[in-house]
Enzyme design. Structure first.
Site, PDB file in Angstrom:
ATOM      1  N   HIS A  42       0.826  -1.209   0.000  1.00  0.00           N
ATOM      2  CA  HIS A  42       0.000   0.000   0.000  1.00  0.00           C
ATOM      3  C   HIS A  42       0.860   1.259   0.000  1.00  0.00           C
ATOM      4  CE1 HIS A  42      -3.182  -2.771   0.857  1.00  0.00           C
ATOM      5  NE2 HIS A  42      -2.685  -3.093   2.034  1.00  0.00           N
TER       6      HIS A  42
ATOM      7  N   HIS B  72      -7.040  -4.746  -1.160  1.00  0.00           N
ATOM      8  CA  HIS B  72      -6.339  -5.991  -1.462  1.00  0.00           C
ATOM      9  C   HIS B  72      -7.019  -6.706  -2.615  1.00  0.00           C
ATOM     10  CE1 HIS B  72      -6.109  -5.143   2.890  1.00  0.00           C
ATOM     11  NE2 HIS B  72      -4.830  -5.323   2.692  1.00  0.00           N
TER      12      HIS B  72
END
Lengths: 330, 330
Positions: B57, B216
């Site tokens: 991320h 995700h």
């Protein structure tokens, strides 16, 4: 083609509108002809720095307008040169009497249109032509080497000199020096898609990379199977080092640039792999930059730029900058 | 799978090494267990802010370590929760006696491991749980809503309060407030590929998008045909506004976040389209942020976050910050 867009015709305008609104403290956007200036006027007696080129390489150049870097940027349509009327309108807005320095990447269309603008201007002006890409001589849109990511470094370093009162000729000389001191080379894992074209600029197999790719997807040195990051990094660096010939213990700036679709994790991994090779050669990384600065739309890929540093370059690299994409020291 | 990597096993370590070397003026990286701290020690009496979660991320969270934001970050393997020993080692390093505030995104693994670390700690600590994603209740790895991009805003705003001497309880309360005041939703045009998996997390047709996607690649509200940017933006915003209920003329922060593979031009175009809708509803964009901050590897996609502001939040948003990914005011 999957893009956040409403129509190819409105793509650039809506993007500029968003950019201008999101950063109204830093920039002002003008339309028809399109150009971007700082939100505050150029100081009297300060050389005005103007760059530009086809859109699709953001944040270069609009994101580099602001204190310590550019006074204006002229965005053409995606991968299309801006027109002379854009440079003229921008010059008129930002020239405070000390002259205008154009920073131009070496692509035939850009060179021609910036030259045309220069000829039409009444005031003093000069140009720095960047051609840092060591991959190939001549290319789809270029005679000679292509101008790529080192253009960002030229804009930062010359921007600092201009801010501190450098003359037009001093700014041009420093820009030429940064360009001469820099070498770049890139690799692509994927193509990119120009909105108006609607399909990828080129095709790559599922296990292939374009080695030495240009920032518009121009062919590089060869098409090859994807290799490990360390192998790719080594080959990019060896090509740059062969061209640039940095000496033992010479300070360099290492710039790992993403092409737009490569995550930061991978860019930092390239940085690590590059450091290993440079450490082994006793070439000292004195400054660095990692991120997506000179992009090719959503292309997955990266380039490496090395710039040989001296005290003058380091001083101007470290000085304060306040743009949408680069901000430090203030 | 095309990635700049040497092996899935070394991916995180080499990336962290590059990150640490490129930003040694801001951060220090530690290994086995992996964590990142500021390069200078936490001031005595300052609450220490620690976040973490699976890697992938970036720049969240490592790129948000530095003055005015986090004291430490604990990166797990890609899309895998960090382990309690990472939080404990980081806490030991940065706790200056005023306590530790954990900022945790609401994923079952993260929540469990941060709770375990908190139980094992001897000193005072508290946690802020972010769950700003309005797309779905419960998801592949979550009970309740997912914590996504607003986590970046929590870290900035609470980071400022901690820097200016806020107590552990004040910092927790402010973090909870920013989370409550925020709503996010995202859309994906492509999947992402976890290095260790070697193949895309999910498949999307050539003309499809995942609406309300998780960071995700978790399923969102529905799979749909790709629509225009204005239609996508409107639907994201309407969902957030329905949840957040900002009032007429209320100040908001508009955060357009890229998922990693989306060019800035498109993010600014979304900003423009969002501004059109918000202007029409008399919701005032008082602050904004545009860029790739809470990403999903190389996913093409974007999310929008709205945060309702008041004077306290604006003050802490504007205050000086110096991290690898966010830098202003100093």
């Amino acid at each position: 083609m999957k893009k956040f867009m409403n129509s190819a015709d409105d793509f650039l305008k809506e993007s500029l509108q968003g950019f201008g609104a999101a950063h109204e403290d830093i920039v002002s956007c003008y339309y028809d002809p399109n150009f971007i200036t700082r939100s505050s006027p150029t100081k009297d007696g300060k050389v005005a720095l103007i760059s530009g080129g086809g859109s699709g390489h953001e944040p270069m150049h609009g994101g580099l307008v602001g204190h310590g870097m550019l006074d204006a940027a002229c965005p053409g349509f995606v991968f299309s040169s801006p027109t002379p009327d854009q440079m003229l309108a921008a010059s008129e807005k930002v020239d405070s009497g000390a002259g205008v320095l154009f920073i131009v990447k070496n692509y035939s269309g850009d060179v021609m249109n910036f030259e045309m603008a220069a000829e039409m201007m009444s005031g003093p002006n000069a140009s720095v032509l960047t051609n840092d890409d060591v991959a190939v001589e001549d290319s789809s849109f270029t005679t000679g080497r292509r101008g790529v990511a080192a253009t960002v470094l030229v804009e930062k370093i010359v921007g600092s000199l201009a801010e501190s009162g450098g003359s037009l000729q001093e700014c041009k000389a420093l820009g030429d020096k940064v360009n001469t001191n820099s070498g770049s080379m890139g690799v692509a894992f994927s193509s990119c898609t120009v909105p108006a074209a609607g399909k990828p600029t080129f095709e790559l197999g599922a296990d292939e990379m374009e080695f030495g790719v240009g920032i518009h997807g121009e062919p590089g040195r060869r098409r090859d199977k994807v290799k490990s990051a360390q192998e790719i990094t080594n080959e990019l660096l060896e090509a740059i080092i062969e061209d640039l010939k940095p000496e033992n213990n010479e300070d360099i700036l290492l710039f790992v640039n993403g092409m737009g679709g490569t995550p930061l994790t991978e860019l930092y991994l390239i940085y690590d792999n590059a450091k290993k090779l440079l450490d082994g050669k006793n070439i000292k990384i004195a400054r660095s930059l990692v991120g997506n600065y000179c992009t090719s739309l959503e292309m997955q890929g990266a380039s490496i730029t090395l710039t040989k540093l001296d005290q003058e370059l380091v001083k101007h690299w470290d000085s304060a900058v306040h743009t949408a994409a680069m901000r430090w020291g203030m």
